[in-house]
Design a protein around this motif. Structure first.
Motif, PDB file in Angstrom:
ATOM      1  N   GLU A 275       0.890  -1.103  -0.222  1.00 14.82           N
ATOM      2  CA  GLU A 275       0.170  -0.005   0.030  1.00 14.82           C
ATOM      3  C   GLU A 275       0.974   1.092  -0.134  1.00 14.82           C
ATOM      4  O   GLU A 275       0.408   2.156  -0.639  1.00 14.82           O
ATOM      5  CB  GLU A 275      -0.822   0.049   1.251  1.00 14.82           C
ATOM      6  CG  GLU A 275      -2.037  -0.704   0.911  1.00 14.82           C
ATOM      7  CD  GLU A 275      -3.040  -0.144  -0.328  1.00 14.82           C
ATOM      8  OE1 GLU A 275      -3.173   1.082  -0.436  1.00 14.82           O
ATOM      9  OE2 GLU A 275      -3.397  -1.116  -1.040  1.00 14.82           O
ATOM     10  N   GLU A 276       1.848   1.326   0.750  1.00 14.47           N
ATOM     11  CA  GLU A 276       2.907   2.366   0.621  1.00 14.47           C
ATOM     12  C   GLU A 276       3.485   2.724  -0.609  1.00 14.47           C
ATOM     13  O   GLU A 276       3.702   3.679  -1.172  1.00 14.47           O
ATOM     14  CB  GLU A 276       3.928   2.137   1.787  1.00 14.47           C
ATOM     15  CG  GLU A 276       4.928   3.364   1.816  1.00 14.47           C
ATOM     16  CD  GLU A 276       5.045   4.042   3.360  1.00 14.47           C
ATOM     17  OE1 GLU A 276       6.137   4.660   3.442  1.00 14.47           O
ATOM     18  OE2 GLU A 276       4.666   2.994   4.155  1.00 14.47           O
ATOM     19  N   LYS A 277       3.782   1.462  -1.104  1.00  7.87           N
ATOM     20  CA  LYS A 277       4.554   1.492  -2.599  1.00  7.87           C
ATOM     21  C   LYS A 277       3.463   1.979  -3.608  1.00  7.87           C
ATOM     22  O   LYS A 277       3.770   3.155  -4.280  1.00  7.87           O
ATOM     23  CB  LYS A 277       4.980   0.079  -3.255  1.00  7.87           C
ATOM     24  CG  LYS A 277       6.231  -0.245  -2.555  1.00  7.87           C
ATOM     25  CD  LYS A 277       6.718  -1.527  -3.061  1.00  7.87           C
ATOM     26  CE  LYS A 277       5.891  -2.863  -2.807  1.00  7.87           C
ATOM     27  NZ  LYS A 277       6.639  -3.784  -3.299  1.00  7.87           N
ATOM     28  N   ILE A 278       2.074   1.860  -3.475  1.00  6.61           N
ATOM     29  CA  ILE A 278       1.136   2.282  -4.314  1.00  6.61           C
ATOM     30  C   ILE A 278       0.773   3.661  -3.992  1.00  6.61           C
ATOM     31  O   ILE A 278       0.804   4.443  -5.193  1.00  6.61           O
ATOM     32  CB  ILE A 278       0.089   1.330  -4.123  1.00  6.61           C
ATOM     33  CG1 ILE A 278       0.070   0.005  -4.653  1.00  6.61           C
ATOM     34  CG2 ILE A 278      -1.226   1.861  -4.907  1.00  6.61           C
ATOM     35  CD1 ILE A 278      -1.136  -0.940  -4.413  1.00  6.61           C
ATOM     36  N   GLU A 279       0.806   4.144  -2.771  1.00  4.43           N
ATOM     37  CA  GLU A 279       0.575   5.417  -2.553  1.00  4.43           C
ATOM     38  C   GLU A 279       1.845   6.369  -3.019  1.00  4.43           C
ATOM     39  O   GLU A 279       1.540   7.449  -3.707  1.00  4.43           O
ATOM     40  CB  GLU A 279       0.646   5.515  -0.810  1.00  4.43           C
ATOM     41  CG  GLU A 279       0.138   7.017  -0.713  1.00  4.43           C
ATOM     42  CD  GLU A 279      -0.153   7.010   1.042  1.00  4.43           C
ATOM     43  OE1 GLU A 279       0.731   8.034   1.574  1.00  4.43           O
ATOM     44  OE2 GLU A 279      -0.876   6.216   1.250  1.00  4.43           O
ATOM     45  N   ARG A 280       3.129   5.945  -3.003  1.00  4.68           N
ATOM     46  CA  ARG A 280       4.278   6.700  -3.600  1.00  4.68           C
ATOM     47  C   ARG A 280       4.219   6.878  -4.862  1.00  4.68           C
ATOM     48  O   ARG A 280       4.434   8.027  -5.466  1.00  4.68           O
ATOM     49  CB  ARG A 280       5.578   5.878  -3.001  1.00  4.68           C
ATOM     50  CG  ARG A 280       5.807   6.119  -1.558  1.00  4.68           C
ATOM     51  CD  ARG A 280       7.065   5.264  -1.153  1.00  4.68           C
ATOM     52  NE  ARG A 280       7.265   5.200   0.395  1.00  4.68           N
ATOM     53  CZ  ARG A 280       8.051   4.496   0.926  1.00  4.68           C
ATOM     54  NH1 ARG A 280       8.574   3.462   0.311  1.00  4.68           N
ATOM     55  NH2 ARG A 280       8.285   4.509   2.263  1.00  4.68           N
ATOM     56  N   ILE A 281       3.760   5.715  -5.661  1.00  6.39           N
ATOM     57  CA  ILE A 281       3.961   5.834  -7.093  1.00  6.39           C
ATOM     58  C   ILE A 281       2.676   6.650  -7.574  1.00  6.39           C
ATOM     59  O   ILE A 281       3.075   7.645  -8.309  1.00  6.39           O
ATOM     60  CB  ILE A 281       3.704   4.339  -7.664  1.00  6.39           C
ATOM     61  CG1 ILE A 281       4.995   3.600  -7.563  1.00  6.39           C
ATOM     62  CG2 ILE A 281       3.421   4.708  -9.351  1.00  6.39           C
ATOM     63  CD1 ILE A 281       4.463   2.019  -7.675  1.00  6.39           C
ATOM     64  N   CYS A 282       1.455   6.938  -6.957  1.00  4.89           N
ATOM     65  CA  CYS A 282       0.366   7.593  -7.306  1.00  4.89           C
ATOM     66  C   CYS A 282       0.867   8.873  -7.209  1.00  4.89           C
ATOM     67  O   CYS A 282       0.723   9.839  -7.970  1.00  4.89           O
ATOM     68  CB  CYS A 282      -0.947   7.068  -6.510  1.00  4.89           C
ATOM     69  SG  CYS A 282      -1.627   5.633  -7.046  1.00  4.89           S
TER      70      CYS A 282
ATOM     71  N   GLU B 228      -4.980   1.744  -9.688  1.00  2.00           N
ATOM     72  CA  GLU B 228      -5.027   0.808 -10.602  1.00  2.00           C
ATOM     73  C   GLU B 228      -3.828   0.812 -11.660  1.00  2.00           C
ATOM     74  O   GLU B 228      -3.055  -0.462 -11.538  1.00  2.00           O
ATOM     75  CB  GLU B 228      -6.035   0.972 -11.432  1.00  2.00           C
ATOM     76  CG  GLU B 228      -7.460   0.448 -10.859  1.00  2.00           C
ATOM     77  CD  GLU B 228      -7.975   1.658 -10.023  1.00  2.00           C
ATOM     78  OE1 GLU B 228      -7.717   2.816 -10.250  1.00  2.00           O
ATOM     79  OE2 GLU B 228      -8.441   1.324  -8.717  1.00  2.00           O
ATOM     80  N   MET B 229      -3.278   1.784 -11.925  1.00  2.00           N
ATOM     81  CA  MET B 229      -2.048   1.856 -12.785  1.00  2.00           C
ATOM     82  C   MET B 229      -0.604   1.656 -11.886  1.00  2.00           C
ATOM     83  O   MET B 229       0.237   0.876 -12.234  1.00  2.00           O
ATOM     84  CB  MET B 229      -1.910   3.253 -13.498  1.00  2.00           C
ATOM     85  CG  MET B 229      -2.920   3.464 -14.593  1.00  2.00           C
ATOM     86  SD  MET B 229      -2.616   2.409 -16.011  1.00  2.00           S
ATOM     87  CE  MET B 229      -0.945   2.903 -16.615  1.00  2.00           C
ATOM     88  N   ALA B 230      -0.883   1.988 -10.870  1.00  2.00           N
ATOM     89  CA  ALA B 230       0.224   1.978 -10.091  1.00  2.00           C
ATOM     90  C   ALA B 230       0.560   0.355  -9.496  1.00  2.00           C
ATOM     91  O   ALA B 230       1.611  -0.212  -9.541  1.00  2.00           O
ATOM     92  CB  ALA B 230       0.136   2.361  -8.647  1.00  2.00           C
ATOM     93  N   LYS B 231      -0.522  -0.323  -9.290  1.00  4.02           N
ATOM     94  CA  LYS B 231      -0.522  -1.667  -8.987  1.00  4.02           C
ATOM     95  C   LYS B 231      -0.053  -2.391 -10.537  1.00  4.02           C
ATOM     96  O   LYS B 231       0.684  -3.525 -10.102  1.00  4.02           O
ATOM     97  CB  LYS B 231      -2.157  -2.176  -8.852  1.00  4.02           C
ATOM     98  CG  LYS B 231      -2.552  -1.717  -7.450  1.00  4.02           C
ATOM     99  CD  LYS B 231      -3.940  -2.280  -7.140  1.00  4.02           C
ATOM    100  CE  LYS B 231      -4.374  -1.899  -5.741  1.00  4.02           C
ATOM    101  NZ  LYS B 231      -5.750  -2.400  -5.164  1.00  4.02           N
ATOM    102  N   LYS B 232      -0.609  -2.057 -11.653  1.00  5.68           N
ATOM    103  CA  LYS B 232      -0.133  -2.806 -12.754  1.00  5.68           C
ATOM    104  C   LYS B 232       1.538  -2.556 -12.938  1.00  5.68           C
ATOM    105  O   LYS B 232       1.935  -3.668 -13.191  1.00  5.68           O
ATOM    106  CB  LYS B 232      -0.764  -2.151 -13.902  1.00  5.68           C
ATOM    107  CG  LYS B 232      -2.249  -2.622 -14.303  1.00  5.68           C
ATOM    108  CD  LYS B 232      -2.781  -1.911 -15.397  1.00  5.68           C
ATOM    109  CE  LYS B 232      -4.099  -2.349 -15.480  1.00  5.68           C
ATOM    110  NZ  LYS B 232      -4.832  -1.890 -16.832  1.00  5.68           N
ATOM    111  N   ARG B 233       1.861  -1.397 -12.681  1.00  2.00           N
ATOM    112  CA  ARG B 233       3.398  -1.103 -12.642  1.00  2.00           C
ATOM    113  C   ARG B 233       4.284  -2.192 -11.628  1.00  2.00           C
ATOM    114  O   ARG B 233       5.099  -2.974 -11.984  1.00  2.00           O
ATOM    115  CB  ARG B 233       3.910   0.199 -12.184  1.00  2.00           C
ATOM    116  CG  ARG B 233       3.432   1.180 -13.384  1.00  2.00           C
ATOM    117  CD  ARG B 233       4.041   2.353 -12.992  1.00  2.00           C
ATOM    118  NE  ARG B 233       3.528   3.284 -13.896  1.00  2.00           N
ATOM    119  CZ  ARG B 233       3.942   4.638 -13.787  1.00  2.00           C
ATOM    120  NH1 ARG B 233       4.836   5.055 -12.825  1.00  2.00           N
ATOM    121  NH2 ARG B 233       3.662   5.634 -14.808  1.00  2.00           N
TER     122      ARG B 233
END
Length: 106
Positions: free
Chosen positions: A46-53, A61-66
């Motif tokens: 979740e932290e990685k997703i938040e940072r990417i976003c 969704e795009m962050a999860k795909k990455r």
């Protein structure tokens, strides 16, 4: 791959004692083969997703795909020389990186 070639050319031009390559697909691009050692950075998903976003201004969704195209954390732990948990505390992160660098220099 253009990006890999660009990284190699930049490294050749710099001729520094220490060059850091921040590459989510380091192993996949085979850039690990030109590294003296690899530090794997781990964080909660979740932290990685938040940072990417936040960094790239994209949806979750795009962050999860990455993240899904990257190597699993289990595989990264096996292949990296060192693993550091990045929980967002910059002071702790800096200390861990300095500890690794000091160990490698000895």
């Amino acid at each position: 791959m253009y990006v890999v070639q660009e990284i190699k050319e930049t490294i050749d031009a710099l001729r520094e004692d220490c060059i850091v390559i921040d590459a989510p697909l380091l192993f996949e691009s085979k850039l690990d083969q030109i590294c003296d050692f690899v530090i794997g950075m781990m964080a909660k998903e979740e932290e990685k997703i938040e940072r990417i976003c936040k960094r790239d201004g994209i949806s979750k969704e795009m962050a999860k795909k990455r993240l899904n195209i990257q190597m699993s954390e289990e595989e990264l732990q096996k292949r990296a020389d060192y693993v550091i948990i990045n929980d967002g505390n910059m002071e702790t992160l800096e200390e861990e990186i300095k500890k690794v660098w000091k160990e490698k220099k000895e």
